[in-house]
Write a protein that holds these residues in place. Sequence first.
Motif, PDB file in Angstrom:
ATOM      1  N   VAL A   1      38.150  47.075  37.172  1.00 15.39           N
ATOM      2  CA  VAL A   1      37.122  46.037  37.073  1.00 15.39           C
ATOM      3  C   VAL A   1      37.769  44.652  37.130  1.00 15.39           C
ATOM      4  O   VAL A   1      37.283  43.743  37.822  1.00 15.39           O
ATOM      5  N   GLY A   2      38.902  44.492  36.444  1.00 14.57           N
ATOM      6  CA  GLY A   2      39.591  43.206  36.440  1.00 14.57           C
ATOM      7  C   GLY A   2      40.108  42.827  37.822  1.00 14.57           C
ATOM      8  O   GLY A   2      39.983  41.676  38.252  1.00 14.57           O
ATOM      9  N   VAL A   3      40.668  43.792  38.523  1.00 10.57           N
ATOM     10  CA  VAL A   3      41.191  43.535  39.868  1.00 10.57           C
ATOM     11  C   VAL A   3      40.054  43.085  40.787  1.00 10.57           C
ATOM     12  O   VAL A   3      40.174  42.108  41.544  1.00 10.57           O
ATOM     13  N   GLU A   4      38.925  43.809  40.712  1.00 15.07           N
ATOM     14  CA  GLU A   4      37.814  43.477  41.618  1.00 15.07           C
ATOM     15  C   GLU A   4      37.127  42.169  41.219  1.00 15.07           C
ATOM     16  O   GLU A   4      36.668  41.424  42.087  1.00 15.07           O
ATOM     17  N   ARG A   5      37.060  41.889  39.921  1.00 10.04           N
ATOM     18  CA  ARG A   5      36.470  40.607  39.489  1.00 10.04           C
ATOM     19  C   ARG A   5      37.318  39.447  40.017  1.00 10.04           C
ATOM     20  O   ARG A   5      36.782  38.469  40.555  1.00 10.04           O
ATOM     21  N   ASN A   6      38.632  39.573  39.897  1.00  8.67           N
ATOM     22  CA  ASN A   6      39.518  38.509  40.385  1.00  8.67           C
ATOM     23  C   ASN A   6      39.407  38.348  41.892  1.00  8.67           C
ATOM     24  O   ASN A   6      39.348  37.230  42.413  1.00  8.67           O
ATOM     25  N   ARG A   7      39.348  39.468  42.607  1.00  8.09           N
ATOM     26  CA  ARG A   7      39.239  39.404  44.064  1.00  8.09           C
ATOM     27  C   ARG A   7      37.938  38.692  44.460  1.00  8.09           C
ATOM     28  O   ARG A   7      37.917  37.810  45.312  1.00  8.09           O
ATOM     29  N   ALA A   8      36.828  39.118  43.809  1.00  8.09           N
ATOM     30  CA  ALA A   8      35.522  38.538  44.147  1.00  8.09           C
ATOM     31  C   ALA A   8      35.519  37.034  43.862  1.00  8.09           C
ATOM     32  O   ALA A   8      35.051  36.238  44.684  1.00  8.09           O
ATOM     33  N   ASN A   9      36.079  36.633  42.727  1.00 12.55           N
ATOM     34  CA  ASN A   9      36.112  35.195  42.397  1.00 12.55           C
ATOM     35  C   ASN A   9      36.949  34.407  43.399  1.00 12.55           C
ATOM     36  O   ASN A   9      36.550  33.324  43.829  1.00 12.55           O
ATOM     37  N   ARG A  10      38.073  34.976  43.785  1.00 17.91           N
ATOM     38  CA  ARG A  10      38.921  34.286  44.784  1.00 17.91           C
ATOM     39  C   ARG A  10      38.168  34.132  46.097  1.00 17.91           C
ATOM     40  O   ARG A  10      38.178  33.077  46.728  1.00 17.91           O
TER      41      ARG A  10
END
Length: 203
Positions: free
Chosen positions: A124-133
């Motif tokens: 979840v953290g990896v995908e949240r960071n990717r989406a925000n970037r």
Amino acid sequence: MMKLFYSGTSPYARIARISAGVCDVDHAGGHIASAQLRTDENPVLQYNCTGRVPTLVDGDTIVTETRAVCRYLEHVGNGAKLFAYAGEWPAEQFENTAMSLLDGCALWAREYRRDEALQSDWLVGVERNRANRCLDWFEAQPGIQSGDAPWDFAHIVLFAALDYQELRGLLPDWRDTRPNLANWHAAQLQRTSVIENANIGDP
Ligand SMILES: N[C@@H](CCC(=O)N[C@@H](CS)C(=O)NCC(=O)O)C(=O)O
């Protein structure tokens, strides 16, 4: 008539449904229940061993994967161009980044469908960071800043990704620091092809 298999909230299938609207291509009989998708009763499996939507069946022709489905729709449609930017690498990068954003959001939302005890905070953290970037990157794109971007495949993918993450509540505050993207998204909601191909329930 052509059959375009879709479930009512699939963002990938929504890209194809909106594209069919833009290219004025009629289709019928392909709306399936979301719960059917991952079962042996999935009607897509008759045509496509992956079982995924969108899948397009036109006579003997079977087209799978969103990008190819939309290329086919452009080919048989009313002349509207979804891929006029082919070979223009900044625009291709826009498309590919939008699709990668969507892929990440789909994986993230799928994680939330698992039993809570099994969900991975790391994923979840990896995908949240990717989406925000990615959203920050789109916020700075010229066509998003000016609001006059074309309504082509690349932008339909971005719209579907934004709308999907919203539907699943992935980034509830995404608008706060991204006024250009928020305005652009709101403007696309007024398009006929979007209104006529909204998220819908099961048949
Ligand atoms: N790479 C595929 C992704 C399509 C996809 O993942 N579709 C989902 C619905 S959003 C699906 O059919 N899932 C069924 C499953 O995973 O079995 C494309 O571009 O069309």
